[in-house]
Write a protein that holds these residues in place. Structure first.
Motif, mmCIF file in Angstrom:
data_model
loop_
_atom_site.group_PDB
_atom_site.id
_atom_site.type_symbol
_atom_site.label_atom_id
_atom_site.label_comp_id
_atom_site.label_asym_id
_atom_site.label_seq_id
_atom_site.Cartn_x
_atom_site.Cartn_y
_atom_site.Cartn_z
ATOM 1 N N ASN A 132 4.501 5.507 -2.331
ATOM 2 C CA ASN A 132 4.599 4.736 -1.086
ATOM 3 C C ASN A 132 5.965 4.928 -0.427
ATOM 4 O OD1 ASN A 132 6.499 2.906 -2.262
ATOM 5 N ND2 ASN A 132 4.842 1.673 -3.104
ATOM 6 N N TYR A 177 -4.845 -3.129 2.498
ATOM 7 C CA TYR A 177 -6.095 -2.458 2.115
ATOM 8 C C TYR A 177 -6.158 -2.268 0.606
ATOM 9 C CZ TYR A 177 -2.731 1.346 2.840
ATOM 10 O OH TYR A 177 -1.606 2.123 2.839
ATOM 11 N N CYS A 178 -5.298 -2.978 -0.123
ATOM 12 C CA CYS A 178 -5.243 -2.790 -1.580
ATOM 13 C C CYS A 178 -5.558 -4.092 -2.316
ATOM 14 C CB CYS A 178 -3.848 -2.314 -1.981
ATOM 15 S SG CYS A 178 -3.631 -2.109 -3.756
ATOM 16 N N ILE A 237 5.140 -2.911 -3.513
ATOM 17 C CA ILE A 237 4.816 -3.377 -2.156
ATOM 18 C C ILE A 237 3.385 -3.919 -2.166
ATOM 19 C CG2 ILE A 237 6.310 -1.617 -1.115
ATOM 20 C CD1 ILE A 237 3.820 -0.184 -0.073
ATOM 21 N N GLN A 238 2.988 -4.553 -1.082
ATOM 22 C CA GLN A 238 1.580 -4.966 -0.954
ATOM 23 C C GLN A 238 1.035 -4.386 0.352
ATOM 24 O OE1 GLN A 238 -0.579 -6.873 -3.117
ATOM 25 N NE2 GLN A 238 -1.949 -5.839 -1.693
ATOM 26 N N CYS A 239 -0.072 -3.644 0.240
ATOM 27 C CA CYS A 239 -0.770 -3.118 1.424
ATOM 28 C C CYS A 239 -2.017 -3.979 1.638
ATOM 29 C CB CYS A 239 -1.202 -1.676 1.200
ATOM 30 S SG CYS A 239 0.128 -0.569 0.680
ATOM 31 N N CYS A 265 -4.255 2.502 -6.706
ATOM 32 C CA CYS A 265 -3.496 2.537 -5.451
ATOM 33 C C CYS A 265 -4.331 3.212 -4.366
ATOM 34 C CB CYS A 265 -2.202 3.317 -5.640
ATOM 35 S SG CYS A 265 -1.287 3.572 -4.111
ATOM 36 N N ALA A 266 -4.604 2.473 -3.299
ATOM 37 C CA ALA A 266 -5.479 2.990 -2.248
ATOM 38 C C ALA A 266 -4.751 3.932 -1.299
ATOM 39 C CB ALA A 266 -6.094 1.824 -1.471
ATOM 40 N N ASN A 267 -3.438 4.155 -1.520
ATOM 41 C CA ASN A 267 -2.730 5.126 -0.694
ATOM 42 C C ASN A 267 -3.173 6.542 -1.009
ATOM 43 O OD1 ASN A 267 -1.241 3.295 0.701
ATOM 44 N ND2 ASN A 267 0.571 3.462 -0.591
ATOM 45 N N ARG A 296 -5.015 -5.130 -6.284
ATOM 46 C CA ARG A 296 -4.369 -4.577 -7.492
ATOM 47 C C ARG A 296 -5.309 -4.431 -8.679
ATOM 48 N NH1 ARG A 296 1.077 -5.279 -6.839
ATOM 49 N NH2 ARG A 296 1.555 -4.559 -4.766
ATOM 50 N N CYS A 313 3.440 -1.775 -9.064
ATOM 51 C CA CYS A 313 3.711 -1.428 -7.664
ATOM 52 C C CYS A 313 4.751 -2.403 -7.101
ATOM 53 C CB CYS A 313 2.443 -1.456 -6.836
ATOM 54 S SG CYS A 313 2.743 -0.789 -5.173
ATOM 55 N N PRO A 348 -2.059 4.288 -11.392
ATOM 56 C CA PRO A 348 -2.813 3.434 -10.456
ATOM 57 C C PRO A 348 -1.950 2.524 -9.588
ATOM 58 C CG PRO A 348 -3.040 2.624 -12.704
ATOM 59 C CD PRO A 348 -2.306 3.917 -12.802
ATOM 60 N N GLY A 349 -0.623 2.423 -9.823
ATOM 61 C CA GLY A 349 0.272 1.714 -8.905
ATOM 62 C C GLY A 349 1.106 2.750 -8.169
#
Ligand code: CLF
Ligand code: SF4
Length: 521
Positions: free
Chosen positions: A169, A91-92, A87-89, A98-100, A94, A85, A138-139
């Motif tokens: 994202n 709510y995530c 970016i860093q969210c 990916c929680a998006n 690693r 991935c 998953p990313g």
């Protein structure tokens, strides 16, 4: 040991017939205007088409995420080929998917493109209603473009009837729009949580773009510009776009109305506002700093306020990056890499189409039954609205026992008819043959506390009495009937009972959205 050969001919259809019987019937009826893979639904009068143009309907009618109605009948699968991935969210974590697009706290098995292609064939040969392949982690799929597009290339060659779907994202989206179009990817999801960089800085600590790490407001500004640019480029090319937004109370909940306007004006087809899930054990920034997710009523109120000309998705299950099956069921455990590599797969397109023709007949029957029930309400006037929870395992019917349900679908009943407004995950009530009172109190009643009734195929006396004591009518008289037809019939009776004084209508309380990772039953 010989590898099992997968064949569709012995798979039962929703109506119970075997596929080889259907193939026989189909051969006898060649030339009939209602036969064939697309069924009546493609003729313009099919269930769920509404105001959609024939071209758009053709793209969404069998896509379980882009059509709520389709999600009762058709399945999707994901292949987890994209681990990195960019970016860093907040709510995530690693360690997880990916929680998006996926529910936090879930770990998927990563695959090479070649393993993914074999898995798609294995699933398509076992689950004939699987119509969509998505890459959602998953990313981020576009932080892993070679693996993502190689997978699409392999599948387009071997299983051309399967729709391709992508979730990103959006940071690298503008660079890949032409490639996405060249692979006939008709469905792209972009997670857009903000269009204001000051709000974005509270959600994204950093992004990695063009070999450089950006932080705070600057990072959020670049991300937002790239997301909106990518969305415009896709919709200009006629690619259907869904926007996912994570609702984070106190940070972007009010702002999502503005996000809705911004994406609608750029041609997004569907907006999916998902609840933040922020359990401390997931180790995310939001989980650890106590940021809460929304309640069921907060989520519904925001979805309702965004529902204008734009369709709101309310049936998202935040599924895993290797999800398989109908939304709301998880068959990923049947298709581990070990199992898939041992299978000898025979891709039988004709049998898949025959199965799907039967599904279309079921959809038509369901739609006709709903319409007929709605007509009995003509002229009815009332402001009363109630929510009804439904135990179902698919096909648009009330066909699950109360004790076996791991989720309930929620319908809003009003004089306008029955409308799907969400779903609630719960713990199983029936465990090892016994009712689990703790599950009933701790999750089920709290999850459907805003509902006036729960529809089930079957329920025992004890849970029925507990639900009744909580003010929830446990109803099994519509067992195995169509959901929407039954909800309308129940609502009509409900109004009659209010008028006769048999019941007093009152507002129900709020309900909880279940936190924590989903564990497949
Ligand atoms: Fe997968 Fe997403 Fe395509 Fe669907 S999921 S890539 S659009 S095929 Fe669907 Fe799952 Fe919700 Fe996604 S329920 S998480 S919206
Ligand atoms: Fe995690 Fe997905 Fe955000 Fe990347 S885009 S940080 S994988 S939630």
């Amino acid at each position: 040991m010989a590898s099992p050969i997968i064949s569709l001919s012995s798979i039962a259809t929703p109506g119970g017939a075997k596929l080889d019987e259907i193939m026989q019937q189909k051969a006898e009826h060649q030339g009939c205007g209602t036969s064939g893979g697309s069924g009546k639904a493609s003729c313009g009068s099919g269930a769920g088409q509404g105001d959609l143009s024939p071209e758009v309907w053709e793209k969404v009618k069998n896509h379980p995420c882009y059509s709520e109605e389709a999600h009762h009948h058709y399945a999707r699968m994901h292949v987890a080929v994209a681990p990195a991935c960019n970016i860093q969210c907040n709510y995530c974590n690693r360690k997880y998917d990916c929680a998006n697009e996926s529910r936090p706290g879930v770990v998927s098995e990563k695959l090479t493109p070649e393993q993914a292609a074999k898995k798609v064939l294995a699933v398509a040969s076992t689950i004939p209603q699987m119509t969509v392949l998505g890459i959602a982690g998953p990313g981020d799929p576009l932080a892993n473009p070679e693996k993502t597009f190689k997978t699409f290339e392999l599948i387009a060659k071997t299983a051309p009837d399967i729709k391709l779907c992508l979730s990103t994202n959006g940071l690298m989206l503008p660079d890949h729009v032409d490639t996405i179009q060249s692979f006939n990817v008709d469905h792209v999801t972009i997670t857009i949580n903000m269009v204001d960089p000051d709000i974005g800085a509270q959600i994204y600590p950093w992004i990695f773009y063009k070999n450089k790490r950006y932080k705070g407001r600057e990072a959020a500004q670049i991300l937002s510009e790239r997301q909106l640019q990518g969305l415009e480029m896709l919709t200009e090319r006629g690619i259907l776009c869904k926007v996912n937004s994570v609702m984070i109370p106190g940070i972007n909940d009010q702002h999502l109305v503005e996000v809705n306007r911004a994406v609608k004006s750029r041609g997004a087809f569907l907006h999916n506002i998902m609840p933040l899930i922020s359990a401390p054990e997931h180790g995310t920034v939001f989980g650890l700093n106590g940021q809460r997710g929304p309640s069921a009523q907060e989520l519904k109120a925001l979805q309702d306020s965004c529902e204008g000309e734009m369709n709101m998705m309310r049936h998202c299950r935040q599924c895993r990056a290797d999800a398989v099956g109908l939304l709301g069921e998880d068959r990923s455990a049947e298709f581990t890499t070990e199992n898939v590599m041992a299978m000898e797969v025979e891709y039988d397109l004709e049998s898949r189409q025959a199965y799907q023709a039967v599904v279309e007949q079921e959809r038509q029957a369901k739609s006709a039954a709903k319409q007929a029930e709605l007509e009995t309400m003509a002229g009815e006037q009332s402001d009363v609205k109630i929510l009804v929870a439904v135990a179902t395992k698919g096909s648009g019917r009330i066909n699950e026992h109360f004790g076996h349900a791991t989720e309930f679908q929620i319908y809003e009943a009003s004089t306008a008819g029955a409308k799907f407004v969400g779903h609630r995950r719960v713990d199983l009530y029936c465990q090892g043959g016994y009712g689990e009172e703790e599950a009933l109190e701790s999750t089920i009643i709290r999850a459907i506390n805003d509902c006036a009734a729960v529809f089930v195929a079957k329920i025992g006396g004890c849970p029925k009495a507990s639900l009744q004591a909580a003010g929830i009518d446990a109803v099994d008289r519509y067992a195995f009937e169509y959901i929407e037809q039954s909800v309308i019939a129940y609502y009509r009776d409900y109004l009659e009972q209010i008028r006769s004084g048999a019941i007093v209508h009152g507002q129900r309380g709020d309900a909880e959205i279940r936190q924590g990772a989903y564990v497949a039953a």
